[in-house]
Design a protein around this motif. Structure first.
Motif, short mmCIF file in Angstrom:
data_model
loop_
_atom_site.label_atom_id
_atom_site.label_comp_id
_atom_site.label_asym_id
_atom_site.label_seq_id
_atom_site.Cartn_x
_atom_site.Cartn_y
_atom_site.Cartn_z
N THR A 69 -24.52 19.09 29.32
CA THR A 69 -25.89 18.69 29.00
C THR A 69 -26.19 18.69 27.50
O THR A 69 -27.34 18.53 27.11
CB THR A 69 -26.90 19.60 29.74
OG1 THR A 69 -26.66 20.97 29.39
CG2 THR A 69 -26.75 19.46 31.24
N THR A 227 -29.52 14.78 31.98
CA THR A 227 -29.05 15.99 31.32
C THR A 227 -30.05 17.14 31.47
O THR A 227 -29.65 18.27 31.77
CB THR A 227 -28.77 15.73 29.83
OG1 THR A 227 -29.92 15.17 29.21
CG2 THR A 227 -27.60 14.78 29.66
N THR A 228 -31.34 16.85 31.28
CA THR A 228 -32.32 17.91 31.46
C THR A 228 -32.42 18.30 32.93
O THR A 228 -32.65 19.47 33.26
CB THR A 228 -33.70 17.49 30.95
OG1 THR A 228 -34.08 16.24 31.55
CG2 THR A 228 -33.70 17.34 29.44
N ALA A 231 -29.49 20.58 33.72
CA ALA A 231 -29.76 21.89 33.12
C ALA A 231 -30.82 22.65 33.91
O ALA A 231 -30.69 23.85 34.16
CB ALA A 231 -30.20 21.71 31.66
#
Length: 381
Positions: A69, A227-228, A231
């Motif tokens: 990420t 990516t967020t 995460a």
């Protein structure tokens, strides 16, 4: 009505399975007449040789997810050592629901669920407003749901070297090819969710008109929030975080980190049922690292010429970073831009339910979303 059958007692010859499914369809007590069975699928595909081993600790797992990420992360290229041939047979748990009076000219919906899910994403609770399978059956359609490779009751092979996008795609194609021996039908509609939509797009890129119409849900042309979202899932080693479900499973299999992680990534407050989120979190479905490490570049389905519907919630955090109504690649929304991957499609329709997150089947908007999808299918065929 369910008919659970252990794999060791079920032969999938066309005659035996057709008789089994005919008997299931003949039941009259329920609007959902369903049969459960395992399907052995033989696949031959190219997988990525990944220079990654199953994490030895949660700290190592977290470090790996963090690398995935980073801004401009190159980990998928860094760990890829090339390709290798995979020839394998897997047992895939499946469920077929058939409405009363279903005939050889009827419509069959073929579904693929997303990551951290299993087949219940499409069939959550009898008479639940969040049960997509029931909506499909009430529309007169048969519907097949299955647990992806590495999820639910299906086989869980090496979670890094085998459970990858190419393998899941090959499994999906193999299942579609076996459908005519399972049930006689007229039209076939593909319905994917999130990661399942990604798999379905790979299937169409390879095989063209596998489906007479295709519904892709929780999808966008570029995963602005991936990516967020990854995460935020706070992925944990499944066997350590949820041993009551996954004791003994390889540490290459993960589960989301908690109730808050699930809400952040998949739901839009307060437009969902908290009891549903709670029940699903207690189930703690797994997701393999190999799938995350082989997320593909979007490939256009050049030879797909039938209709496509993209349905994505306006507040899908994972696909659109929480705002899907943004101009993308010249299209008026991120889901609409998926049309660029279907240049030969007969038509492309976008539907963006309001106040809806990534798990759109579990939001209050679900009944209206299901109705829209079923009406679209009727018009597309």
């Amino acid at each position: 009505m369910l008919f659970p059958l252990p794999f060791s007692k079920l032969s999938l010859s066309a005659s035996i399975l057709s008789t089994l499914l005919f008997n299931a369809a003949a039941q009259t007590a329920s609007s959902l007449n369903c049969t459960e069975f395992f399907v052995p699928v033989n696949i031959s595909t190219q997988t990525s040789k990944l220079n990654v081993t199953a994490p030895s600790s949660q700290a190592e797992m977290t470090g790996l997810i963090t690398r995935m990420t980073w801004a401009n992360s190159s980990i998928t290229n860094d760990v890829n050592l090339g390709t290798t041939a995979l020839n394998a047979t897997y047992k895939i748990w499946s469920q077929l629901c058939v409405p009363d009076g279903f005939g050889a000219n009827g419509t069959l919906e073929f579904t693929i669920h997303g990551g951290t899910e299993n087949h219940t994403y499409f069939s959550l609770g009898k008479d639940s407003p969040f049960n997509y399978a029931q909506a499909a059956v009430q529309a007169g359609h048969a519907i097949l749901t299955y647990d992806n490779l590495g999820a639910g009751k299906s086989d869980k092979p090496d979670g890094i070297q085998e459970v990858q996008i190419s393998t899941e795609t090959a499994v999906g194609i193999a299942l579609v090819e076996q459908l005519p021996s399972v049930l006689k039908f007229g039209k076939l509609v593909g319905v994917g969710h999130a990661h399942g939509s990604v798999i379905m797009m790979q299937m169409l890129a390879q095989r063209g008109n596998l489906f007479d119409a295709t519904v892709l849900t929780s999808i966008a042309s570029s995963t602005l929030g991936a990516t967020t979202g990854i995460a935020a899932m706070n992925l944990q080693i499944a066997s350590e975080s949820a041993p009551e479900f996954h004791e003994g499973l390889s540490s290459a299999y993960t589960v989301s980190g908690g109730w808050t992680s699930d809400q952040t990534t998949f739901y839009h407050f307060p437009f969902f049922d908290a009891d549903v989120l709670d029940d699903l979190h207690r189930g703690r479905e797994v997701m393999a690292l190999g799938m995350l490490l082989t997320l593909p570049e979007n490939r256009p389905a050049l030879n797909y010429t039938n209709s496509v519907l993209a349905v994505t919630g306006d507040r899908d955090y994972f696909m659109c970073a929480g705002n899907c109504n943004v101009t993308t690649n010249g299209f008026d929304s991120a889901p609409a831009a998926v049309a660029g991957l279907f240049p030969a499609a007969k038509d492309f329709t976008t539907h963006i339910p309001e106040n809806t997150g990534h798990f759109l089947n579990y939001h209050h908007s679900a009944p209206q979303t299901f109705e829209f999808i079923q009406n679209w299918i009727s018009g597309a065929l």
